[in-house]
Design an enzyme around this catalytic site. Sequence first.
Site, mmCIF file in Angstrom:
data_model
loop_
_atom_site.group_PDB
_atom_site.id
_atom_site.type_symbol
_atom_site.label_atom_id
_atom_site.label_comp_id
_atom_site.label_asym_id
_atom_site.label_seq_id
_atom_site.Cartn_x
_atom_site.Cartn_y
_atom_site.Cartn_z
ATOM 1 N N TYR A 144 -1.575 16.189 3.295
ATOM 2 C CA TYR A 144 -1.657 15.036 4.197
ATOM 3 C C TYR A 144 -2.411 15.379 5.475
ATOM 4 C CZ TYR A 144 2.205 13.320 1.273
ATOM 5 O OH TYR A 144 3.006 12.924 0.216
ATOM 6 N N SER A 198 6.817 5.666 -2.896
ATOM 7 C CA SER A 198 6.100 4.423 -3.198
ATOM 8 C C SER A 198 7.021 3.309 -3.687
ATOM 9 C CB SER A 198 4.995 4.689 -4.234
ATOM 10 O OG SER A 198 3.993 3.704 -4.167
ATOM 11 N N LEU A 200 7.329 0.504 -2.504
ATOM 12 C CA LEU A 200 6.641 -0.780 -2.326
ATOM 13 C C LEU A 200 5.353 -0.860 -3.138
ATOM 14 C CD1 LEU A 200 7.095 -1.294 1.529
ATOM 15 C CD2 LEU A 200 8.467 -2.218 -0.341
ATOM 16 N N GLY A 228 2.404 -1.110 -1.085
ATOM 17 C CA GLY A 228 2.310 -2.359 -0.325
ATOM 18 C C GLY A 228 2.208 -3.614 -1.160
ATOM 19 N N LEU A 270 4.204 -4.827 -3.380
ATOM 20 C CA LEU A 270 5.470 -5.537 -3.531
ATOM 21 C C LEU A 270 5.892 -6.258 -2.255
ATOM 22 C CD1 LEU A 270 7.386 -3.009 -5.786
ATOM 23 C CD2 LEU A 270 6.915 -5.421 -6.332
ATOM 24 N N THR A 271 5.128 -6.101 -1.176
ATOM 25 C CA THR A 271 5.396 -6.900 0.026
ATOM 26 C C THR A 271 4.798 -8.293 -0.092
ATOM 27 O OG1 THR A 271 3.350 -6.298 1.206
ATOM 28 C CG2 THR A 271 5.233 -4.788 1.397
ATOM 29 N N GLY A 272 3.851 -8.463 -1.009
ATOM 30 C CA GLY A 272 3.153 -9.739 -1.157
ATOM 31 C C GLY A 272 1.941 -9.867 -0.276
ATOM 32 N N LYS A 273 1.630 -8.824 0.511
ATOM 33 C CA LYS A 273 0.530 -8.974 1.472
ATOM 34 C C LYS A 273 -0.843 -9.005 0.814
ATOM 35 C CE LYS A 273 0.271 -4.040 2.764
ATOM 36 N NZ LYS A 273 0.451 -3.098 3.902
#
Length: 350
Positions: A53, A238, A240, A243, A245-248
């Site tokens: 990272y 992970s 989400l 991301g 699964l946030t719907g964004k």
Amino acid sequence: MVYRKLGRTDLTIPSIALGTMTWGDQNTEAEGHAQLDYALERGINFLDTAEMYSTPPKAETQGNTERVIGTWLKARNNRDKVTIATKVIGRTQNTWYRDDGSTTELSRKQIFEAVDKSLQRLQTDYIDLYQLHFPDRPFAYFGSNHTIFRDTRGTVNEVPIDETLAALDEIVKAGKVRYVGLSNETPWGVSRFLNLSERHGQPRVQSIQNAYSLTNRTFEVGLAEFALREDVSLLAYSPLAQGYLTGKYRDGALPAGSRKQLYNRLNRYQTPGSEAAFNAYVDLAHELGLDPAQFAIAFVHTRPFVASVIIGASSLAQLEADIDAAEIAITPEIEERIDAIHLLNSNPTP
């Protein structure tokens, strides 16, 4: 905050862990420090990082996240207040990790170099949990679908697991590492490590850090039983689905500042069946009056084989909302609704 046992160790960790992979690239050092301060206030004292990272992996940002944690530890003088997990990278063709320009592998020489560099960047004398980021042998991980098997035997000159485990044994005995774990592993890999450690009196793997979410429940096939019966704790990353699964990202949306907009590296989540699954879970969350992100995290948080859910956020507001997901219950009725969607859209993402 709920606290759970890590494997068969004397460590008790919070059921929500702080993921850090954006620090040093997407997030500044100051933002990383602010997240660390807030997380600790909320009872989250388990930090997950890696020598790889910041992400996406680049030579110019490699090791930055460990450096951010290191400067925070030095400034706050609170090493005894946190549990630090980091990772040594598995086999890649990248040459910027090692001083001699070698491609990476899980050999004794490289593990020794990697752990010393992580200790230096983290500004600490020991690492609580040292994980193999992914195996030395090639197999389906990250962008691949774990439900489709490919025979990769003989494609690389693999470092034997015996050699890797022996090196881990040495760094534990040297006091550099307290416990060891795996990441992105398979049932065969976990079984092999456990068998060898028991036969030779070497460090037992205490955890496995694999992707686990509403759209990737492959851990339940084979690995969940290891987690429960052999006390190899799942550190779920992970939750989400990067991301989605946030719907964004619904209907092609591309929010400014999102990882997809910044790096355009999320194509692995645009797989057959993924959009239908994402939409179904987001719709169910809305029907239940829940925030989709909190709903997705709550599902992972309530699985009996999960020791801790690793959450990552690019802002304090996101971090606060993600931590609050630990308060959401998944009732049997909700679980039945989730399972119905799962059976129609099983594991479409990595």
